[in-house]
Design a protein around this motif. Structure first.
Motif, mmCIF file in Angstrom:
data_model
loop_
_atom_site.group_PDB
_atom_site.id
_atom_site.type_symbol
_atom_site.label_atom_id
_atom_site.label_comp_id
_atom_site.label_asym_id
_atom_site.label_seq_id
_atom_site.Cartn_x
_atom_site.Cartn_y
_atom_site.Cartn_z
ATOM 1 N N VAL A 235 -2.492 32.075 23.914
ATOM 2 C CA VAL A 235 -1.264 32.055 22.873
ATOM 3 C C VAL A 235 -0.312 30.764 23.406
ATOM 4 O O VAL A 235 0.592 31.117 24.644
ATOM 5 N N TYR A 236 -0.117 29.750 22.647
ATOM 6 C CA TYR A 236 0.872 28.859 22.886
ATOM 7 C C TYR A 236 1.955 28.844 21.632
ATOM 8 O O TYR A 236 1.772 28.564 20.690
ATOM 9 N N ASP A 237 3.376 29.116 22.277
ATOM 10 C CA ASP A 237 4.447 29.256 21.300
ATOM 11 C C ASP A 237 5.046 28.022 21.098
ATOM 12 O O ASP A 237 5.330 27.412 22.220
ATOM 13 N N PHE A 238 5.538 27.558 20.108
ATOM 14 C CA PHE A 238 6.550 26.581 19.659
ATOM 15 C C PHE A 238 7.544 26.789 18.727
ATOM 16 O O PHE A 238 7.564 27.611 17.988
ATOM 17 N N GLU A 239 8.722 26.049 19.145
ATOM 18 C CA GLU A 239 9.819 26.089 18.257
ATOM 19 C C GLU A 239 10.126 24.597 17.821
ATOM 20 O O GLU A 239 9.882 23.708 18.860
#
Length: 266
Positions: A235-239
């Motif tokens: 899981v790679y999370d971005f803003e």
């Protein structure tokens, strides 16, 4: 279908012949008892259920008739086929039967819609009657009701679209989706769960979805199932605070999620 797929397509003529063969196969399959049975079962969620339409509403009795090789009433079959066209039924185990027999797809990649499964009146009317789309709340609903007095065709389109969303939600909530059919339904969550259905236990999945798939309480059951089966690979999370991704609100968090066969994550 396997014979059609094996047909050559190295020239325009061969390509045209292959396309014609596929279209003929599609036409024949629409009247196949197995396809009709799948359409009949699905149409039961979509066809209006009123006293006047009672004879055109599928029941378990009609499904049993088909499964025993008997015919169903003609008006009912017409109604089922119309529902299939109106709402574009798609049966994975029939449309991709040769894939499903081998355990499913090897890989699914996607960026599903990030929205709720409900009719957006503003979006529906913005390209048809912008003046209605610009109205607020009750005033917009009153004007929509008034459409039936001067454009019954447009009002029927609106009603059909609304029934499509309502019936789809009813279909999804009837245990077809174990994790994503509760409460308000997120379309991206349905796509994520569907991906696991069509890959079985052997395929890899890569999807771009709101971070809520991994953090929201409403998606906890699905996440738990991935953790329990040891299939959550990454899981790679971005803003989007620096607006690197155009068209995405900077307040929206999203993730690149990879789901893999059990054991691949280790």
């Amino acid at each position: 279908l396997q014979e059609i797929e094996a047909m050559p397509e190295t020239t325009l003529a061969e390509g045209s012949a292959k396309q014609a063969a596929y279209e003929a196969w599609e036409q024949e399959r629409s009247s196949d008892p197995q396809t009709l049975a799948a359409d009949l079962y699905t149409a039961a969620f979509f066809l209006p259920k009123t006293q006047a339409s009672q004879s055109k509403v599928p029941t378990s009795e009609h499904l049993l008739l088909l499964q025993s090789g008997q015919e169903i009433p003609g008006d009912l079959e017409v109604a089922v086929q119309q529902a299939r066209r109106d709402f574009r039924f798609f049966h994975w185990y029939l449309n991709f039967g040769e894939v499903m027999k081998t355990g499913g797809f090897d890989c699914v990649l996607g960026n599903p819609p990030w929205e709720m499964s409900q009719l957006n009146e503003i979006e529906f009317f913005s390209g048809l009657i912008p003046s209605i789309a610009e109205l607020k709340g009750a005033r917009r609903k009153d004007e929509i009701d008034r459409i039936r007095t001067y454009d019954i065709e447009l009002y029927s389109m609106f009603e059909l679209s609304k029934r499509g969303y309502d019936s789809s939600n009813s279909f999804w909530r009837s245990s077809h989706f174990r994790f994503s059919g509760d409460g308000r339904i997120n379309i991206y969550a349905l796509f994520a769960e569907l991906s696991t259905m069509v890959t079985g236990k052997k395929g890899f999945i890569g999807i771009i979805v709101p971070t809520g798939l991994a953090t929201d309480s409403g998606q906890a059951k699905f996440l738990d199932s991935l953790l329990e089966s040891q299939s959550l690979f990454s899981v790679y999370d971005f803003e989007n605070r620096k607006l690197l991704f155009k068209g995405i609100d900077p307040r929206n968090k999203f993730s690149l999620i990879t789901i893999a066969p059990k054991g691949a994550a280790s």
